[in-house]
Every structure is written in C-alpha cells, then in structure tokens.
Design a protein around this motif. Sequence first.
Motif, PDB file in Angstrom:
ATOM      1  N   VAL A 275     -14.248 100.096 -64.073  1.00 43.75           N
ATOM      2  CA  VAL A 275     -13.648 101.289 -64.376  1.00 43.75           C
ATOM      3  C   VAL A 275     -12.362 101.459 -63.443  1.00 43.75           C
ATOM      4  N   ASP A 276     -12.334 100.684 -62.408  1.00 45.79           N
ATOM      5  CA  ASP A 276     -11.224 100.872 -61.455  1.00 45.79           C
ATOM      6  C   ASP A 276     -10.002 100.137 -62.164  1.00 45.79           C
ATOM      7  N   ALA A 277     -10.319  99.257 -63.070  1.00 47.19           N
ATOM      8  CA  ALA A 277      -9.171  98.218 -63.705  1.00 47.19           C
ATOM      9  C   ALA A 277      -8.833  99.108 -64.755  1.00 47.19           C
ATOM     10  N   ALA A 278      -9.743  99.823 -65.779  1.00 42.90           N
ATOM     11  CA  ALA A 278      -9.331 100.616 -66.741  1.00 42.90           C
ATOM     12  C   ALA A 278      -8.439 101.866 -66.336  1.00 42.90           C
ATOM     13  N   LEU A 279      -8.733 102.327 -65.268  1.00 39.11           N
ATOM     14  CA  LEU A 279      -8.007 103.692 -64.635  1.00 39.11           C
ATOM     15  C   LEU A 279      -6.712 103.009 -63.998  1.00 39.11           C
ATOM     16  N   ALA A 280      -6.600 101.960 -63.614  1.00 39.51           N
ATOM     17  CA  ALA A 280      -5.297 101.566 -63.055  1.00 39.51           C
ATOM     18  C   ALA A 280      -4.368 101.339 -64.408  1.00 39.51           C
ATOM     19  N   ARG A 281      -5.282 100.426 -65.177  1.00 41.93           N
ATOM     20  CA  ARG A 281      -4.518 100.463 -66.558  1.00 41.93           C
ATOM     21  C   ARG A 281      -3.732 101.685 -67.147  1.00 41.93           C
ATOM     22  N   ILE A 282      -4.756 102.840 -67.219  1.00 50.08           N
ATOM     23  CA  ILE A 282      -4.486 104.140 -67.647  1.00 50.08           C
ATOM     24  C   ILE A 282      -3.004 104.646 -66.889  1.00 50.08           C
ATOM     25  N   SER A 283      -3.246 104.673 -65.439  1.00 46.08           N
ATOM     26  CA  SER A 283      -2.410 105.116 -64.750  1.00 46.08           C
ATOM     27  C   SER A 283      -0.946 104.343 -64.895  1.00 46.08           C
ATOM     28  N   ASN A 284      -0.899 103.085 -65.254  1.00 44.57           N
ATOM     29  CA  ASN A 284       0.205 102.321 -65.571  1.00 44.57           C
ATOM     30  C   ASN A 284       0.971 102.700 -66.924  1.00 44.57           C
ATOM     31  N   ARG A 285       0.024 103.436 -67.678  1.00 50.80           N
ATOM     32  CA  ARG A 285       0.222 103.894 -69.036  1.00 50.80           C
ATOM     33  C   ARG A 285       0.567 102.651 -70.141  1.00 50.80           C
ATOM     34  N   ASP A 286      -0.174 101.435 -69.723  1.00 49.11           N
ATOM     35  CA  ASP A 286      -0.156 100.475 -70.744  1.00 49.11           C
ATOM     36  C   ASP A 286      -1.486 100.843 -71.909  1.00 49.11           C
ATOM     37  N   LEU A 287      -1.317  99.899 -72.821  1.00 48.94           N
ATOM     38  CA  LEU A 287      -2.191 100.115 -73.873  1.00 48.94           C
ATOM     39  C   LEU A 287      -3.447  99.092 -73.753  1.00 48.94           C
ATOM     40  N   PRO A 288      -4.735  99.419 -73.909  1.00 50.94           N
ATOM     41  CA  PRO A 288      -6.030  98.644 -73.506  1.00 50.94           C
ATOM     42  C   PRO A 288      -6.018  97.645 -74.762  1.00 50.94           C
ATOM     43  N   ALA A 289      -7.247  96.870 -74.364  1.00 49.75           N
ATOM     44  CA  ALA A 289      -7.656  95.788 -75.395  1.00 49.75           C
ATOM     45  C   ALA A 289      -9.045  96.123 -75.827  1.00 49.75           C
ATOM     46  N   PHE A 290      -9.734  95.800 -76.824  1.00 52.36           N
ATOM     47  CA  PHE A 290     -11.014  96.024 -77.246  1.00 52.36           C
ATOM     48  C   PHE A 290     -11.985  95.935 -76.036  1.00 52.36           C
ATOM     49  N   ALA A 291     -11.929  94.853 -75.403  1.00 54.26           N
ATOM     50  CA  ALA A 291     -12.792  94.410 -74.249  1.00 54.26           C
ATOM     51  C   ALA A 291     -12.782  95.463 -73.141  1.00 54.26           C
ATOM     52  N   GLU A 292     -11.861  96.259 -72.980  1.00 55.01           N
ATOM     53  CA  GLU A 292     -11.844  97.373 -72.047  1.00 55.01           C
ATOM     54  C   GLU A 292     -13.129  98.300 -72.254  1.00 55.01           C
ATOM     55  N   TYR A 293     -13.108  98.726 -73.565  1.00 56.02           N
ATOM     56  CA  TYR A 293     -13.983  99.839 -73.790  1.00 56.02           C
ATOM     57  C   TYR A 293     -14.927  99.662 -74.778  1.00 56.02           C
ATOM     58  N   ASP A 294     -15.017  98.820 -75.623  1.00 59.95           N
ATOM     59  CA  ASP A 294     -15.808  98.602 -76.784  1.00 59.95           C
ATOM     60  C   ASP A 294     -17.152  98.502 -76.275  1.00 59.95           C
ATOM     61  N   LEU A 295     -18.008  98.484 -77.462  1.00 55.12           N
ATOM     62  CA  LEU A 295     -19.540  98.286 -77.310  1.00 55.12           C
ATOM     63  C   LEU A 295     -19.948  96.907 -76.728  1.00 55.12           C
ATOM     64  N   PHE A 296     -19.372  96.046 -77.461  1.00 56.43           N
ATOM     65  CA  PHE A 296     -19.663  94.932 -77.415  1.00 56.43           C
ATOM     66  C   PHE A 296     -19.524  94.153 -75.765  1.00 56.43           C
ATOM     67  N   TYR A 297     -18.359  93.977 -75.313  1.00 59.07           N
ATOM     68  CA  TYR A 297     -17.986  93.682 -74.362  1.00 59.07           C
ATOM     69  C   TYR A 297     -17.325  94.708 -73.206  1.00 59.07           C
ATOM     70  N   GLY A 298     -17.096  95.847 -73.629  1.00 57.59           N
ATOM     71  CA  GLY A 298     -16.462  96.743 -72.909  1.00 57.59           C
ATOM     72  C   GLY A 298     -17.221  97.992 -72.273  1.00 57.59           C
ATOM     73  N   LEU A 299     -16.581  98.875 -71.600  1.00 55.96           N
ATOM     74  CA  LEU A 299     -17.553  99.824 -70.731  1.00 55.96           C
ATOM     75  C   LEU A 299     -18.250 100.684 -71.601  1.00 55.96           C
ATOM     76  N   THR A 300     -18.203 100.865 -72.830  1.00 53.76           N
ATOM     77  CA  THR A 300     -19.047 101.604 -73.797  1.00 53.76           C
ATOM     78  C   THR A 300     -20.555 101.046 -73.820  1.00 53.76           C
ATOM     79  N   GLY A 301     -20.483  99.958 -73.746  1.00 51.88           N
ATOM     80  CA  GLY A 301     -21.703  98.932 -73.897  1.00 51.88           C
ATOM     81  C   GLY A 301     -22.436  98.749 -72.447  1.00 51.88           C
ATOM     82  N   ILE A 302     -21.382  98.727 -71.419  1.00 50.71           N
ATOM     83  CA  ILE A 302     -22.189  98.690 -70.322  1.00 50.71           C
ATOM     84  C   ILE A 302     -22.708 100.068 -69.879  1.00 50.71           C
ATOM     85  N   GLY A 303     -22.155 101.316 -70.318  1.00 46.78           N
ATOM     86  CA  GLY A 303     -22.595 102.641 -70.428  1.00 46.78           C
ATOM     87  C   GLY A 303     -23.828 102.611 -71.096  1.00 46.78           C
TER      88      GLY A 303
END
Length: 410
Positions: free
Chosen positions: A122-150
Amino acid sequence: MTAPTATAGTLLERYASHLADPSPPPPNQPWAVQSLADGAAGISLLHIELAGRYGGSWRPAHRWVTAAAAGHISAADTTGLFLGAPAVGFLLTAVPPPFQHLYDAARRTLHQHITALAHRRVDAALARISNRDLPAFAEYDLFYGLTGIGSYLLRTDPQGAALERVLRYLVALTRPLAPGGRGLPGWWVRHDPARGESPLFPGGHGNFGAAHGITGPLLLLAQALRRGITVSGHQEAMLTICEYLDAWCQYGPSGPWWPEHVSCRDLERGCPHHGAPARPSWCYGTAGIARAGQLAGIALRAPDLQAFYENALYQALTDPVQLAHVTDTGLCHGWAGIYQTAARAAADARDLRLQALPQRLGDTLAAQAAPGVTPVKGLLNGDAGTALALTTLASQQAPTTGWDACLLIN
C-alpha cells in the motif's frame, strides 16, 4: 441423487485419484509449489474441500499442504494471493476446524508476514499515485496485487488495519489520474494486456476483467461492504467503477457485454476495438463482470443495478454463440469457472431465471470433464480447479471451505 449429480460424483473420484500424490517441484523452480494457480498450494484446496465435505481421511490434504509449504516461503514484494506467502496463507484459511491446530503456528507466522507485505505494498502504491505515474497489473489485480491480498485479509482479519488500508487504496485507485492532462482512470495500466509494449496499445490500456482489471477491485469492495466493512469513499468508489462499466457496456442480440480491454485510441473514438463478445468467462468475460455487478447491487442495496447484471449474466450464459467460444473446463476461462460463478450468482439472485443456470452449465461441465486429458494439474487452468467446481455440482451446495474466495465470487 440425480443422474448428472451422480456423474459429477464419479468424475470427482477419478480426479481425486489422479491428483492423489504431489510431485517434487522442478529443481530450478522450488517456488512453484507455492503457486495457487499451478502448484501444490492450489491443488491442496481440492483435497481440503474433499475432506471437509465428505469427512474422509485428512492425510491426502496434509500431504499436499506439506508439499506447498516445503522450503522457503517467500513474502517478497512480488508475491500475492496466487504465489508465495499469501497463497499458502490462503490455503490454510480453508482448513476445516478439526485440523486447524496442526497449522496454528504456521498460520500465525504467515499472517504476520502477509500483513507486513500488505502495508509495504500500500505504501508503494500510494507513493506511485502521489507521483501521478500509471500502475501495472501487479499493483492492484487479484492474482498478484492488492485486491488479492485484500481477499486474504477479508477472510482472516476483516477489522484489521491492513485491510482498511487496502480498501482505502482501492478508493484512491478509482480517482482519475491525469499525467499530461489525458484524464485517464486511476486503474489505467502503463503496459499492454500481455504486460509488454505493443503498437496496438500506445500509452497502456484499461482492463475490465476480474483477474487483472477493474472488476477485481469492484468485487473486493462489494464483498467488504456486504459484510459491513467500509472506509471513507467506499460506496462512491464502487459507483465510479459501475459508471465506467456502464459507459463501456455494449449491446447486441444476446444482451449486454463488455470489451476485455480498451486502448487510448478506443478512448478517443469512444468505442472499443472489440466488435463482438468473446467467451463469457470468469477471468475476462461477462460472467465475472456480471457477478461483480450483482454483488455491487446487493451491497449498495440497489435492486435496479442487481437486476441489470443478473439479466446480463443470464443472457450471456444462454447464448450459444458466446458459449461456443468456451473450449476448456478450467476455472479461469473455462466451464468450471463459469459454472462456479453461475452457482454463486444463482444463490443470491432476485431474477428467478438464474436458478436453472447452474444445472444446465453443470451438465456441460460434467460432459466435458475428464481427468488427465490436459497435462495441467493446477487450480486455475487444470484438473484441480475443474474438480473443485465438480464438488459444488455433486453436492448441490456451496463450498464448505470457501475456496472460491480466491476468485472473489463467494
């Protein structure tokens, strides 16, 4: 016991025999056993469900759990629900109460590592959002991202700070991200659908699927809200996703459907490059999207929304043209995933037409299932996933272990 149910039971016995004993991992891939998609971690779920449902010996399940947990279990930042510590942690959540004491110490240790992983991610993802960079699947998806961890945290620590932070991150993900003033949605990824670069997807793409796209976060947000777990902006985030799905919904003779993904060119044109619906699978198709929309309608107490998505599911899963695209029996994009999703949706449905879907689709699953025909044995695309759907068909009941929480359709 009806004839199709008896057939499913017989098939299930054959699958269990075929998947009786784990094999050692490849010497150059010791981590492979920790894969929920392809390895022992996923196959363990079948034997755990069999023991929990039918009360047989725990030994087969224990052999597979032990195989999945052999060696160093990674909690690196590249791990997620389908690989490493979260995968092994998830399978331990499915262990029936009489056997949980065997794994108490392992479960506690894994949970500590997974919770720490969630906070780092989450820290890394929020830093990415703050930098206004685009994410990758692995940040938020169900398989390897934060949705799956959630999804794991929703089962193990629903009131904990880690899940709260994951949900807050998903809310932030739904806010527009506009590098260069392009007004892209916050979940727009920087790469193409194959995680590479392609001239067909300059500037990345927006993905609709349950596996890698924005439908996954909608599933988790809906599952949490349905259980009374909310964060600031939770419902607004769900409505933002639903509005996006509505904006890109296409209509044809067989009813509503969605593209698998859209490109920057599609945004400029205002229409997708897909000309017709593909297979109505869990991972990318109408089955997964419609289940997410149905759950959103239930959680938001929006019967019109629920009715729309239930109709979409019924139309897609009774359309012979779309069903003709289904060519395997796996969970991810085959008959097992379609059947399991339909069974879960039917149990929650207001639309009575959905009640007949599981048996019809189950008959097709049973007719096409055959252990050992594919060399793939794992959960996502192989025999273990097909067999797990057959446990639902054979019993005509929801899973006792909640194994399908890894797909967020439970």
